[in-house]
Design a protein around this motif. Structure first.
Motif, PDB file in Angstrom:
ATOM      1  N   THR A   1       0.835  -1.194   0.000  1.00 50.95           N
ATOM      2  CA  THR A   1       0.000   0.000   0.000  1.00 50.95           C
ATOM      3  C   THR A   1       0.873   1.248   0.000  1.00 50.95           C
ATOM      4  N   GLU A   2       0.230   2.385  -0.270  1.00 52.93           N
ATOM      5  CA  GLU A   2       0.948   3.657  -0.208  1.00 52.93           C
ATOM      6  C   GLU A   2       1.555   3.883   1.172  1.00 52.93           C
ATOM      7  N   GLY A   3       0.923   3.328   2.205  1.00 51.30           N
ATOM      8  CA  GLY A   3       1.417   3.479   3.571  1.00 51.30           C
ATOM      9  C   GLY A   3       2.506   2.496   3.944  1.00 51.30           C
ATOM     10  N   GLY A   4       2.864   1.575   3.043  1.00 48.08           N
ATOM     11  CA  GLY A   4       3.957   0.643   3.302  1.00 48.08           C
ATOM     12  C   GLY A   4       3.552  -0.717   3.824  1.00 48.08           C
ATOM     13  N   ALA A   5       2.259  -0.974   4.001  1.00 49.21           N
ATOM     14  CA  ALA A   5       1.823  -2.293   4.468  1.00 49.21           C
ATOM     15  C   ALA A   5       1.771  -3.247   3.278  1.00 49.21           C
ATOM     16  N   SER A   6       2.318  -4.435   3.455  1.00 51.11           N
ATOM     17  CA  SER A   6       2.303  -5.398   2.358  1.00 51.11           C
ATOM     18  C   SER A   6       1.198  -6.422   2.573  1.00 51.11           C
ATOM     19  N   PHE A   7       0.773  -7.028   1.476  1.00 48.77           N
ATOM     20  CA  PHE A   7      -0.226  -8.083   1.536  1.00 48.77           C
ATOM     21  C   PHE A   7      -0.107  -8.927   0.282  1.00 48.77           C
ATOM     22  N   MET A   8      -0.632 -10.113   0.375  1.00 47.52           N
ATOM     23  CA  MET A   8      -0.618 -11.038  -0.746  1.00 47.52           C
ATOM     24  C   MET A   8      -1.986 -11.008  -1.413  1.00 47.52           C
ATOM     25  N   VAL A   9      -2.007 -11.049  -2.731  1.00 46.49           N
ATOM     26  CA  VAL A   9      -3.245 -11.202  -3.490  1.00 46.49           C
ATOM     27  C   VAL A   9      -3.270 -12.638  -3.975  1.00 46.49           C
ATOM     28  N   ASP A  10      -4.327 -13.357  -3.651  1.00 46.00           N
ATOM     29  CA  ASP A  10      -4.474 -14.749  -4.066  1.00 46.00           C
ATOM     30  C   ASP A  10      -5.926 -14.972  -4.466  1.00 46.00           C
ATOM     31  N   LEU A  11      -6.229 -14.656  -5.725  1.00 40.53           N
ATOM     32  CA  LEU A  11      -7.592 -14.743  -6.239  1.00 40.53           C
ATOM     33  C   LEU A  11      -7.781 -16.047  -7.013  1.00 40.53           C
ATOM     34  N   PRO A  12      -9.005 -16.548  -7.094  1.00 40.95           N
ATOM     35  CA  PRO A  12      -9.251 -17.809  -7.796  1.00 40.95           C
ATOM     36  C   PRO A  12      -9.001 -17.734  -9.301  1.00 40.95           C
TER      37      PRO A  12
ATOM     38  N   LEU B   1      -9.627  -4.748  -3.363  1.00 41.90           N
ATOM     39  CA  LEU B   1      -9.248  -6.120  -3.045  1.00 41.90           C
ATOM     40  C   LEU B   1      -9.725  -6.384  -1.627  1.00 41.90           C
ATOM     41  N   VAL B   2     -10.498  -7.439  -1.446  1.00 45.24           N
ATOM     42  CA  VAL B   2     -11.082  -7.750  -0.142  1.00 45.24           C
ATOM     43  C   VAL B   2     -10.170  -8.724   0.593  1.00 45.24           C
ATOM     44  N   LEU B   3      -9.785  -8.321   1.804  1.00 46.94           N
ATOM     45  CA  LEU B   3      -8.910  -9.141   2.642  1.00 46.94           C
ATOM     46  C   LEU B   3      -9.718 -10.201   3.383  1.00 46.94           C
ATOM     47  N   GLN B   4      -9.030 -11.178   3.926  1.00 44.53           N
ATOM     48  CA  GLN B   4      -9.697 -12.269   4.639  1.00 44.53           C
ATOM     49  C   GLN B   4     -10.557 -11.782   5.801  1.00 44.53           C
ATOM     50  N   ASP B   5     -10.184 -10.655   6.406  1.00 47.55           N
ATOM     51  CA  ASP B   5     -10.965 -10.143   7.540  1.00 47.55           C
ATOM     52  C   ASP B   5     -12.157  -9.287   7.106  1.00 47.55           C
ATOM     53  N   GLY B   6     -12.371  -9.140   5.777  1.00 49.07           N
ATOM     54  CA  GLY B   6     -13.505  -8.371   5.271  1.00 49.07           C
ATOM     55  C   GLY B   6     -13.197  -6.922   4.962  1.00 49.07           C
ATOM     56  N   CYS B   7     -12.054  -6.429   5.435  1.00 50.40           N
ATOM     57  CA  CYS B   7     -11.641  -5.069   5.096  1.00 50.40           C
ATOM     58  C   CYS B   7     -11.161  -5.038   3.648  1.00 50.40           C
ATOM     59  N   ALA B   8     -10.907  -3.844   3.132  1.00 48.54           N
ATOM     60  CA  ALA B   8     -10.551  -3.733   1.718  1.00 48.54           C
ATOM     61  C   ALA B   8      -9.371  -2.796   1.506  1.00 48.54           C
ATOM     62  N   VAL B   9      -8.640  -3.076   0.420  1.00 48.75           N
ATOM     63  CA  VAL B   9      -7.580  -2.201  -0.052  1.00 48.75           C
ATOM     64  C   VAL B   9      -8.070  -1.612  -1.369  1.00 48.75           C
ATOM     65  N   GLU B  10      -8.163  -0.286  -1.416  1.00 46.88           N
ATOM     66  CA  GLU B  10      -8.683   0.392  -2.592  1.00 46.88           C
ATOM     67  C   GLU B  10      -7.656   0.404  -3.721  1.00 46.88           C
TER      68      GLU B  10
END
Length: 154
Positions: A44-55, A66-75
């Motif tokens: 993210t712009e703020g420096g947090a990393s995450f993995m995208v794993d879509l079907p 992108l919707v994270l496992q906890d239901g929150c989203a990255v715009e």
């Protein structure tokens, strides 16, 4: 040595359209090519990393998420990239652009393609008014599906 990733946001496992109403916990700015993805590590712009794993592979637009496992989203934000704004005899110019299988953004009074010096010269030779610009690129999707088409299976 490989960089360490903390994947502090977890994994994105789904997508949501613009206006989804989910809690936004970050934002990534991606160009047109990068907005087509299935599995990738993003930051993210703020420096947090995450993995995208879509079907399956998806094509995202600015405002989608992108919707994270906890239901929150990255715009998703559409990055500004080098483009050509084209004005003139739009049906004729669009035909020549399409004949070269070039992605094209279509508006009532102009067309937009990625900056390409060969196409720029061709369009100018056809009488187009061509202006170089930096803008988000959002080309028209395929006729047989939303967003990009991933082949000619239609």
């Amino acid at each position: 040595m490989l960089p360490a990733y903390d994947d502090s946001l977890g994994t994105a496992v789904a997508t949501a359209p613009a206006g989804h109403g989910r809690k936004i916990v970050g934002r990534v700015v991606l160009d047109h090519d990068s907005r087509c993805l299935r599995r990738r590590r993003l930051m993210t712009e703020g420096g947090a990393s995450f993995m995208v794993d879509l079907p399956q592979a998806v094509s995202l637009d600015g405002g989608d998420a992108l919707v994270l496992q906890d239901g929150c989203a990255v715009e998703i934000a559409a990055a500004r990239e080098p483009v050509l704004r084209i004005e003139g005899d739009l049906p004729r110019l669009a035909w020549h652009i399409g004949n070269r299988h070039c992605p094209c953004e279509i508006h009532a009074d102009h067309l937009v393609i990625r900056a390409d010096h060969v196409l720029e010269a061709m369009l100018a030779q056809l009488g187009a008014r061509v202006t170089r610009s930096l803008a988000p690129f959002r080309p028209e999707g395929g006729a047989y599906g939303h967003g990009r088409t991933f082949g000619h299976t239609h």
